[in-house]
Design a protein around this motif. Structure first.
Motif, PDB file in Angstrom:
ATOM      1  N   UNK A  96       0.799  -1.230   0.000  1.00 45.33           N
ATOM      2  CA  UNK A  96       0.000   0.000   0.000  1.00 45.33           C
ATOM      3  C   UNK A  96       0.831   1.279   0.000  1.00 45.33           C
ATOM      4  N   UNK A  97       2.048   1.224   0.555  1.00 42.96           N
ATOM      5  CA  UNK A  97       2.747   2.499   0.687  1.00 42.96           C
ATOM      6  C   UNK A  97       4.252   2.463   0.571  1.00 42.96           C
ATOM      7  N   UNK A  98       4.830   1.302   0.292  1.00 42.21           N
ATOM      8  CA  UNK A  98       6.294   1.222   0.260  1.00 42.21           C
ATOM      9  C   UNK A  98       6.877   1.452   1.647  1.00 42.21           C
ATOM     10  N   UNK A  99       6.060   1.181   2.680  1.00 37.77           N
ATOM     11  CA  UNK A  99       6.493   1.388   4.063  1.00 37.77           C
ATOM     12  C   UNK A  99       6.888   0.037   4.656  1.00 37.77           C
ATOM     13  N   UNK A 100       8.075  -0.016   5.236  1.00 34.69           N
ATOM     14  CA  UNK A 100       8.532  -1.276   5.817  1.00 34.69           C
ATOM     15  C   UNK A 100       8.371  -1.256   7.332  1.00 34.69           C
ATOM     16  N   UNK A 101       7.551  -2.156   7.844  1.00 33.59           N
ATOM     17  CA  UNK A 101       7.407  -2.322   9.295  1.00 33.59           C
ATOM     18  C   UNK A 101       8.018  -3.638   9.721  1.00 33.59           C
ATOM     19  N   UNK A 102       7.844  -3.992  10.987  1.00 33.68           N
ATOM     20  CA  UNK A 102       8.366  -5.264  11.478  1.00 33.68           C
ATOM     21  C   UNK A 102       7.273  -6.036  12.204  1.00 33.68           C
ATOM     22  N   UNK A 103       7.143  -7.301  11.825  1.00 35.73           N
ATOM     23  CA  UNK A 103       6.189  -8.181  12.500  1.00 35.73           C
ATOM     24  C   UNK A 103       6.647  -8.421  13.923  1.00 35.73           C
ATOM     25  N   UNK A 104       5.771  -8.195  14.883  1.00 34.79           N
ATOM     26  CA  UNK A 104       6.067  -8.561  16.261  1.00 34.79           C
ATOM     27  C   UNK A 104       4.851  -9.342  16.756  1.00 34.79           C
ATOM     28  N   UNK A 105       4.797 -10.592  16.346  1.00 33.39           N
ATOM     29  CA  UNK A 105       3.661 -11.440  16.696  1.00 33.39           C
ATOM     30  C   UNK A 105       4.116 -12.881  16.652  1.00 33.39           C
ATOM     31  N   UNK A 106       3.253 -13.755  16.142  1.00 33.62           N
ATOM     32  CA  UNK A 106       3.544 -15.190  16.188  1.00 33.62           C
ATOM     33  C   UNK A 106       4.791 -15.570  15.382  1.00 33.62           C
ATOM     34  N   UNK A 107       5.024 -14.889  14.262  1.00 33.18           N
ATOM     35  CA  UNK A 107       6.226 -15.226  13.480  1.00 33.18           C
ATOM     36  C   UNK A 107       7.483 -14.964  14.315  1.00 33.18           C
ATOM     37  N   UNK A 108       7.442 -13.935  15.180  1.00 35.84           N
ATOM     38  CA  UNK A 108       8.604 -13.610  16.023  1.00 35.84           C
ATOM     39  C   UNK A 108       8.772 -14.551  17.211  1.00 35.84           C
ATOM     40  N   UNK A 109       7.806 -15.443  17.425  1.00 34.24           N
ATOM     41  CA  UNK A 109       7.950 -16.443  18.492  1.00 34.24           C
ATOM     42  C   UNK A 109       8.716 -17.645  17.938  1.00 34.24           C
ATOM     43  N   UNK A 110       9.172 -18.490  18.863  1.00 33.15           N
ATOM     44  CA  UNK A 110       9.765 -19.764  18.425  1.00 33.15           C
ATOM     45  C   UNK A 110       8.731 -20.849  18.662  1.00 33.15           C
ATOM     46  N   UNK A 111       8.773 -21.883  17.835  1.00 35.67           N
ATOM     47  CA  UNK A 111       7.874 -23.009  18.102  1.00 35.67           C
ATOM     48  C   UNK A 111       8.220 -23.654  19.431  1.00 35.67           C
TER      49      UNK A 111
END
Ligand SMILES: *Cc1c(COP(=O)(O)O)cnc(C)c1O
Length: 482
Positions: free
Chosen positions: A381-396
């Motif tokens: 949508x905007x060429x804006x880079x954020x960072x995921x801070x949710x389940x992907x950032x967890x370890x299994x």
């Protein structure tokens, strides 16, 4: 410290600096953004800078330096041992924290590595207000178990509680009783708390944690990476600290802690890190690991230029005009988004604006990583880079099952003094547009999943063709005139 009043009644953050060096930015068309996000496996860490317009990934090592920092870099002393640059840095840390000893390290996680190797044995429990990715990875790698004891308010996305990073002191006492002080190598205090939205702890809470620790003979370790913002919030929100200077507050915090470690990629606005302590014995226990893993004791893997910049940056952290800039811009961004109905973490914290993906995309199941999906969508949508801070950032979990994060956040960091207000307005505009079109956004699935720190290198794909649909809607609404 307080925002400047405008005659027209507007409440705008005002830059207390002028721009003297600039870097050109490009905004690629939506077709390229769609392509780029897929080339990057829908992982914003894997995007390349030429495709990015506003880089809101992190505040790590990307804060704007001052003229005085740049000037100091030119007088760095690059002697391998006994460098004057190191002495200047050591003296500044002694002055600010009142700690006699300093062990340099190349960045914050390197301190966590040394702490883990020195103190943690298999089965040990490490209480903390909230975990941070690299701290947890190092501590669990040594067989430690992380226990998060943040107050319940900290886990609520919206609250008017001023110190959502505080420890729940009852939970801390109960845990010490249950585990026994002998199984707790140290208490880790994170100020401010990165993963729940850069939320601060009060000085009162830090002192209480320290008191409990001392009564039980447990070491206190503070992660002061985000101290700059936390300091601002204490000054602004903690009644008892109103009349204290930033130096006095910093010293009160430091006096209560046994070890202070930090990433100078944030604190000090340079690139590096290190650990400060009053106790010679604690220093001796960790010292030999510095030359083994980092570099000699007078540079610890850092460039001497960065060390000079850090010394000046630490001094500037004591200036209220300097440290208020980040939080004021973040507050403006969060409040504007909130006003337009977009779910954000409130009150605004340090570090950046955090979108609450669970409320933004309630139709995307957590097993399809809503925060990661929101990150990919905002890039389109905007060429804006954020960072995921949710389940992907967890370890299994050890058994391979997915550990669903308590919060699904898309962090939009505002590196300190980097973006202008019109760039922040652009980001707000694109986020609001995305929110109005949120039903188009779908989930993601892993196609390549590393077992450790998967958020750095993992690759994902959209579950269906929602990204093409989103790009088409963008084109229909904004035309081709990019
Ligand atoms: C960034 C950060 C770290 C790690 O620091 P690096 O310099 O990136 O290794 C540790 N703790 C907190 C709270 C941080 O924000």
């Amino acid at each position: 410290m307080d925002t400047i009043k405008f005659a027209n009644g507007k409440q705008l953050p005002l830059e207390m600096h002028k721009v003297r060096i600039v870097q050109k930015l490009g905004l690629p068309p939506v077709e390229r953004r769609l392509e780029a996000v897929n080339e990057a496996g829908n992982n914003t860490f894997l995007l390349t800078n030429r495709d990015i317009f506003l880089d809101m990934l992190t505040d790590s090592g990307v804060n704007a330096m001052s003229d005085n920092q740049l000037a100091a870099m030119m007088v760095a002393d690059d002697s391998y041992a006994g460098s004057a640059t190191f002495t200047r840095l050591e003296d500044k840390l002694r002055e600010i924290f009142g700690t006699q000893f300093f062990l340099p390290a190349h960045q914050g996680r390197a301190c966590e590595h040394i702490l883990a190797l020195t103190f943690i044995k298999p089965g040990n429990v490490i209480p903390m207000n909230f975990h941070f990715t690299t701290a947890k990875a190092h501590f669990t790698r040594m067989g430690g178990v992380v226990e998060e004891l943040v107050v319940d308010e900290g886990r609520k996305p919206v609250s008017d509680f001023p110190f959502k990073g505080n420890f729940d002191l009852d939970k801390l006492r109960a845990l010490i009783k249950k585990e026994g002080a002998g199984n707790i190598p140290f208490i880790r205090i994170e100020s401010g708390t990165n993963l729940i939205g850069g939320q601060p702890l009060s000085l009162e809470n830090m002192l209480a944690v320290s008191k409990i620790a001392r009564e039980n003979g447990i070491i206190t370790v503070i992660d002061a990476s985000l101290w700059q913002d936390n300091l601002f919030f204490i000054k602004k929100r903690e009644e008892a600290c109103r009349n204290m200077t930033t130096r006095e507050i910093t010293r009160a915090m430091a006096d209560a802690m046994d070890i202070i470690y930090f990433s100078a990629r944030k604190l000090g606005a340079a690139r590096g890190g290190g650990m400060c302590m009053r106790s010679k014995e604690l220093c001796e226990r960790m010292k030999e690991l510095v030359p083994m893993f980092e570099g000699f004791l007078t540079y610890g893997g850092m460039s001497v230029r960065e060390m000079e910049a850090m010394t000046v940056g630490l001094e500037e952290t004591m200036d209220e005009d300097v440290i208020s800039q980040g939080p004021q811009f973040i507050e403006y961004m969060c409040n504007e988004l909130d006003r337009q109905g977009v779910p954000v973490i409130l009150p605004a914290g340090g570090l950046g604006c955090h979108l609450d993906a669970l409320r933004f995309l309630p139709h995307v199941p957590q097993t399809q990583y809503p925060a990661g999906a929101l990150g990919a969508a905002l890039f389109i949508a905007g060429g804006i880079r954020g960072m995921e801070r949710g389940t992907i950032s967890e370890q299994r979990e050890p058994d391979g099952s997915e550990r669903l994060a308590e919060m699904e956040l898309l962090r939009l960091a505002l590196p300190r003094r980097v973006f202008t207000l019109s760039q922040v307005e652009y980001a707000i505009d694109r986020i609001v547009w995305l929110f109005r079109n949120r039903e188009i956004v779908g989930g993601l699935k892993f196609v390549e999943e590393p077992s450790v720190l998967r958020f750095f290198f993992g690759r994902l794909a959209p579950v269906d063709d929602w990204q093409e649909k989103l790009a088409r809607r963008f084109r229909a609404d904004f035309g081709e005139s990019l």
